[in-house]
Design an enzyme around this catalytic site. Structure first.
Site, PDB file in Angstrom:
ATOM      1  N   HIS A 176     -29.450  -5.692  -9.261  1.00  0.00           N
ATOM      2  CA  HIS A 176     -28.779  -6.920  -9.710  1.00  0.00           C
ATOM      3  C   HIS A 176     -27.995  -6.683 -11.002  1.00  0.00           C
ATOM      4  O   HIS A 176     -27.800  -7.615 -11.788  1.00  0.00           O
ATOM      5  CB  HIS A 176     -29.782  -8.062  -9.927  1.00  0.00           C
ATOM      6  CG  HIS A 176     -30.761  -8.210  -8.812  1.00  0.00           C
ATOM      7  ND1 HIS A 176     -30.505  -8.964  -7.696  1.00  0.00           N
ATOM      8  CD2 HIS A 176     -31.990  -7.641  -8.617  1.00  0.00           C
ATOM      9  CE1 HIS A 176     -31.545  -8.891  -6.867  1.00  0.00           C
ATOM     10  NE2 HIS A 176     -32.448  -8.083  -7.397  1.00  0.00           N
ATOM     11  N   SER A 228      -2.263   0.345 -23.404  1.00  0.00           N
ATOM     12  CA  SER A 228      -1.680  -0.972 -23.225  1.00  0.00           C
ATOM     13  C   SER A 228      -0.401  -1.044 -24.038  1.00  0.00           C
ATOM     14  O   SER A 228      -0.306  -0.457 -25.108  1.00  0.00           O
ATOM     15  CB  SER A 228      -2.666  -2.034 -23.702  1.00  0.00           C
ATOM     16  OG  SER A 228      -1.975  -3.224 -24.054  1.00  0.00           O
ATOM     17  N   LYS A 274      -6.422   0.077 -26.719  1.00  0.00           N
ATOM     18  CA  LYS A 274      -6.884   0.163 -25.330  1.00  0.00           C
ATOM     19  C   LYS A 274      -6.712   1.525 -24.684  1.00  0.00           C
ATOM     20  O   LYS A 274      -5.748   2.231 -24.914  1.00  0.00           O
ATOM     21  CB  LYS A 274      -6.116  -0.850 -24.470  1.00  0.00           C
ATOM     22  CG  LYS A 274      -6.378  -2.295 -24.861  1.00  0.00           C
ATOM     23  CD  LYS A 274      -7.642  -2.820 -24.258  1.00  0.00           C
ATOM     24  CE  LYS A 274      -7.341  -3.426 -22.899  1.00  0.00           C
ATOM     25  NZ  LYS A 274      -8.537  -4.054 -22.353  1.00  0.00           N
ATOM     26  N   GLU A 301      -9.534   1.969 -11.222  1.00  0.00           N
ATOM     27  CA  GLU A 301      -9.124   0.605 -10.844  1.00  0.00           C
ATOM     28  C   GLU A 301      -8.175   0.637  -9.647  1.00  0.00           C
ATOM     29  O   GLU A 301      -8.289  -0.164  -8.719  1.00  0.00           O
ATOM     30  CB  GLU A 301      -8.430  -0.091 -12.021  1.00  0.00           C
ATOM     31  CG  GLU A 301      -9.387  -0.509 -13.116  1.00  0.00           C
ATOM     32  CD  GLU A 301      -8.667  -1.179 -14.275  1.00  0.00           C
ATOM     33  OE1 GLU A 301      -8.828  -2.388 -14.443  1.00  0.00           O
ATOM     34  OE2 GLU A 301      -7.937  -0.484 -15.011  1.00  0.00           O
TER      35      GLU A 301
END
Ligand code: ARG
Length: 458
Positions: free
Chosen positions: A158, A279, A285, A292
């Site tokens: 979980h 970024s 970043k 992804e």
């Protein structure tokens, strides 16, 4: 114009220009050129051996096709939309080059069995590539498992800390998945490896062809057994895309974990700069673009599976033009899977593991609670009762802001008289990991043995 069409005889009107473009497949099926030529050469040789066409024609056809192959490979070949597909582009060029002999090549054959053999030859090679990339990825996982042997991380259920595990054990979980993927790919290759050529348009051919000979020439296990099925079967493409969907699902799960582990909240790993981007606005970043994107590309492979299943749904026997829609989803799947595996193999090999952070995280969340319960069970207490006792101690710890291993002997005694001083040694992270030593468990000896077994098998 209908005059330059190989099937123009029956037609009195030229094909509408837009219809021509709409029905053509050359833009995407030209990637089958090598397989198309290989199939045609085997077919021509068989026609010669069987005395169906003269040997001099066979020689002219074979050298003509070899010439075309060389031209295509050197970029010196104009593919024409008005010639519709790869089969007619090559055949028309052959006839233009060698004349009448070229026009004999299509004897006893149809584009329906021709395209079926081309795709099978093509996919067979590509499956070989996919399995090679799977091997590279498994290699990279084994490399990380070995290089970080002994590193403890939290195992989750979980997405909540559950029990401590070895990082290597986590890597080997993916090895299992990718080895099953390889098995599915090999299975698909085995089942597709039958020769459909000789089925003709749908019913077979009136010429005394020798399909067994062509099967051997093209390294198939043998000829297919039913001409109708041979030209209308695309199960092999569906099997490949299904296996690819499962494979991509595995990659998407791995991607998700790498993305989570790269966050400052987890901070378990650092992906190499070459697999991340920055970024344009936020200078701090470093985004995990590659995982992804692979996670996202899983969607297009599932889409390809749905597309082809739907194309094939309810098609009456035998060939229907709908089936020309098989190629784009198939090719896109091949490209996506190969690209994703290739980039993952490199990225996994290069990622840096932060052992200290993993270890600290493993010590949080009462990950050794089960070990306290198991300790009590070894003193003779039934497991359900032990579960209750430990539940109470965890609640107490939360109230006191303590970890289980920080409880004093007196506090332990308050929960159960059966807890002695040896509790501390039984619930360290190392003890917790190493106690799970049955087959499939996370204990160091077990994981080491698994790595050795896998290295031998691969
Ligand atoms: N380009 C066609 C395809 O990919 C080849 C087979 C065409 N056969 C036909 N009867 N029109 O399916």
């Amino acid at each position: 114009m209908s005059k330059d069409k190989l099937w123009g005889g029956r037609f009195s009107q030229p094909t509408d220009k837009f219809v021509e473009e709409f029905t053509a497949s050359i833009d995407f099926d030209k990637r089958l050129y090598r397989q198309d030529i290989r199939g045609s050469i085997a077919h021509a040789r068989m026609l010669g051996r069987q005395g169906i066409i003269p040997q001099t024609d066979v020689d002219a056809i074979v050298s003509g096709l070899e010439e075309i192959l060389a031209r295509i490979e050197s970029g010196d070949f104009d593919f024409s939309v008005s010639l519709e597909d790869i089969h007619m582009n090559i055949e028309a060029r052959l006839s233009a080059a060698i004349g009448e002999a070229g026009k004999r090549l299509h004897t006893g054959r149809s584009r329906n069995d021709q395209v079926a053999v081309d795709i099978r030859l093509y996919l067979r090679e590509e499956i070989g590539e996919v399995t090679r990339y799977l091997d590279l990825l498994v290699d990279a996982l084994l490399f990380q498992a070995e290089a970080n042997l002994g590193v403890i991380m939290p195992g989750y259920t979980h997405l909540q800390v559950a029990q401590p595990i070895l990082f290597s054990h986590h890597m080997l979980a993916y090895v299992e998945m990718f080895r099953r993927d390889k098995g599915r790919m090999e299975d698909c290759a085995k089942r597709l490896n039958f020769l459909p050529l000789g089925a003709g348009a749908l019913a077979g051919t009136t010429f005394p062809i020798d399909r067994e000979y062509v099967a051997i020439e093209l390294e198939f296990s043998g000829p297919t057994r039913n001409s109708l099925d041979s030209v209308s079967d695309r199960d092999f493409a569906l099997e490949f895309i299904s296996a690819s969907s499962i494979l991509m699902m595995h990659l998407s799960r791995f991607s998700e974990e790498l993305i989570l582990w790269s966050t400052s909240e987890f901070n378990f790993i650092e992906l190499s700069d070459s697999f991340c981007t920055g970024s344009s606005i936020m200078p701090q970043k470093k985004n995990p673009d590659v995982p992804e994107l692979v996670r996202g590309k899983t969607g297009r492979v599932y889409g390809n599976l749905m597309a082809l299943l739907t194309v094939m749904k309810a098609l009456p026997l035998a060939y229907n033009k709908d089936m020309q829609e098989d190629k784009e989803p198939l090719f896109d799947t091949i490209d996506t899977v190969k690209g994703s595996l290739k980039i993952f193999a490199e990225m996994v090999r290069e990622m840096r593991i932060k052992a200290e952070v993993m270890l600290q995280a493993a010590a949080e969340g009462f990950s050794n609670a089960t070990d306290v319960a198991d300790y009590l069970v070894r003193t003779g207490m039934p497991f359900r009762e032990a579960h209750e006792v430990v539940g109470k101690s965890v609640r107490y710890c939360i109230e006191q802001g303590k970890k289980l291993e920080e409880l004093t002997p007196a506090e332990w005694q308050g929960f159960s008289k059966q807890i002695g001083d040896d509790i501390y040694a039984a619930i360290t992270l190392e003890a917790s990991v190493n106690a799970r030593s049955a087959t499939g468990g996370t204990a160091l000896v077990r994981v080491k043995a698994e790595i050795e077994r896998l290295k031998k098998e691969i």
